[in-house]
Design a protein around this motif. Structure first.
Motif, PDB file in Angstrom:
ATOM      1  N   TYR A 118       0.827  -1.211   0.000  1.00  0.00           N
ATOM      2  CA  TYR A 118       0.000   0.000   0.000  1.00  0.00           C
ATOM      3  C   TYR A 118       0.862   1.262   0.000  1.00  0.00           C
ATOM      4  N   THR A 178      -7.749  -2.320  -7.326  1.00  0.00           N
ATOM      5  CA  THR A 178      -8.908  -1.948  -6.514  1.00  0.00           C
ATOM      6  C   THR A 178     -10.128  -2.793  -6.878  1.00  0.00           C
ATOM      7  N   THR A 179     -10.278  -3.121  -8.136  1.00  0.00           N
ATOM      8  CA  THR A 179     -11.393  -3.973  -8.551  1.00  0.00           C
ATOM      9  C   THR A 179     -11.252  -5.373  -7.979  1.00  0.00           C
ATOM     10  N   THR A 229      -9.620  -6.215  -5.310  1.00  0.00           N
ATOM     11  CA  THR A 229      -9.786  -6.144  -3.862  1.00  0.00           C
ATOM     12  C   THR A 229     -11.256  -6.012  -3.487  1.00  0.00           C
ATOM     13  N   LEU A 230     -12.019  -5.292  -4.281  1.00  0.00           N
ATOM     14  CA  LEU A 230     -13.463  -5.211  -4.042  1.00  0.00           C
ATOM     15  C   LEU A 230     -14.092  -6.599  -4.142  1.00  0.00           C
ATOM     16  N   THR A 281     -13.172  -8.611  -1.122  1.00  0.00           N
ATOM     17  CA  THR A 281     -13.938  -8.138   0.036  1.00  0.00           C
ATOM     18  C   THR A 281     -15.335  -8.739   0.046  1.00  0.00           C
ATOM     19  N   TRP A 285     -13.215   1.287   4.746  1.00  0.00           N
ATOM     20  CA  TRP A 285     -12.695   0.340   3.737  1.00  0.00           C
ATOM     21  C   TRP A 285     -13.775   0.011   2.709  1.00  0.00           C
ATOM     22  N   TYR A 333     -13.473   0.929  -1.317  1.00  0.00           N
ATOM     23  CA  TYR A 333     -13.418  -0.068  -2.386  1.00  0.00           C
ATOM     24  C   TYR A 333     -14.739  -0.228  -3.117  1.00  0.00           C
TER      25      TYR A 333
END
Length: 282
Positions: free
Chosen positions: A57, A87-88, A90-91, A94, A118, A122
């Protein structure tokens, strides 16, 4: 000759905001990797994994901040595809593991707040950045000259780096149960996907660097890769004596995987340093 395409103000603001966000996320992960049960949106074990994620990060903050200050799109754009891909991914990770996140009255108010931040980040950044990227691409496009072409060996090395990172990242993300044993220390399904998202993002960045083929254009990326490699090596040294709950050391120095991991970081660092040093050559 047509004027070089400028980075839109909206994209520069997006990159600046993203740089601040990843720095805020990364600093506590890297500095206090054993405090994620309180400081982070989900508990990361072992602490070495938290430090690894934190270093990634913080390195992302470098490329995003530098790109946000760059008015020329042909050099600022190196940050955008990799950040959007990460980011996609990680979304998605999640949403797949939402049950592991610190939501509900069982957690401290601060911890719940961090978790909701968070989710907000995201849930919005991939959409907003994707839209701004499309708007940026709709502008009349004119690149400046490639005045500082990469050496052939460097482009080959970057393509090889991309292939390895993308293969590992896709495996960790799509089949964490089958591939997490490839990592040099223990991962859960969630942390395997979190690490996999970073491997995919850095792999995509490596491929983008090879495609650009110019040391000056990929200067922001080389700076970030240098920070990434240094922080990850420091994390391994700092936490090398940590033990798991069963008393076993997190890192098994007799296992070839940790040495391959360190060797990969050293090779990545060497390539990035060479590119960084060559960025002002004409």
């Amino acid at each position: 000759m047509s004027e070089r395409t400028k980075t839109t103000d909206a994209m520069r603001w997006m990159l600046l905001v993203a740089a601040v966000l990843v720095t805020v996320i990364g600093a506590p992960l890297f500095l206090f990797p054993d405090k994620t049960a309180f400081l982070f949106s989900w508990t990361v074990n072992p602490p070495l994994t938290a430090a690894f994620l934190g270093g990634a990060y913080l390195a992302a903050g470098v490329i995003e901040f530098r790109a946000s200050q760059d008015t020329s799109w042909d050099s600022a754009r190196i940050a955008v595809p990799a950040v959007w891909i990460f980011t996609t991914m990680t979304l998605i990770a999640t949403l797949l593991h939402i049950d592991k996140f610190h939501l509900g009255a069982d957690f401290a108010p601060f911890t719940q707040f961090v978790t909701w931040v968070w989710l907000a980040v995201y849930g919005s950044v991939p959409i907003v950045m994707g839209a701004l990227w499309l708007l940026q691409l709709r502008q009349s496009h004119a690149d400046g000259p490639r005045a500082n072409p990469m050496a052939g060996w460097m482009r080959v090395a970057l393509w090889g780096q991309a292939a390895v990172l993308l293969s590992l990242g896709i495996g960790l993300f799509l089949a964490p149960g089958d591939t997490k044993a490839l990592w040099p220390w223990a991962l859960s399904a969630l942390t395997a996907r979190a690490v996999g998202a970073w491997m995919i993002g850095i792999g995509a960045l490596s491929a983008h660097m090879a495609l650009e083929g110019d040391n000056q254009r990929v200067g922001h990326a080389n700076a970030a890769v240098i920070v990434f490699c240094v922080l990850e090596l420091l994390a391994v040294v700092r936490l090398s004596t940590d033990k798991a709950s069963d008393g076993e050391f997190i890192i098994d120095w007799s296992n070839v995987r940790i040495w391959l991991f360190i060797a990969a970081l050293v090779v990545m660092l060497a390539i990035a340093v060479a590119g960084w040093r060559a960025r002002t050559r004409r």
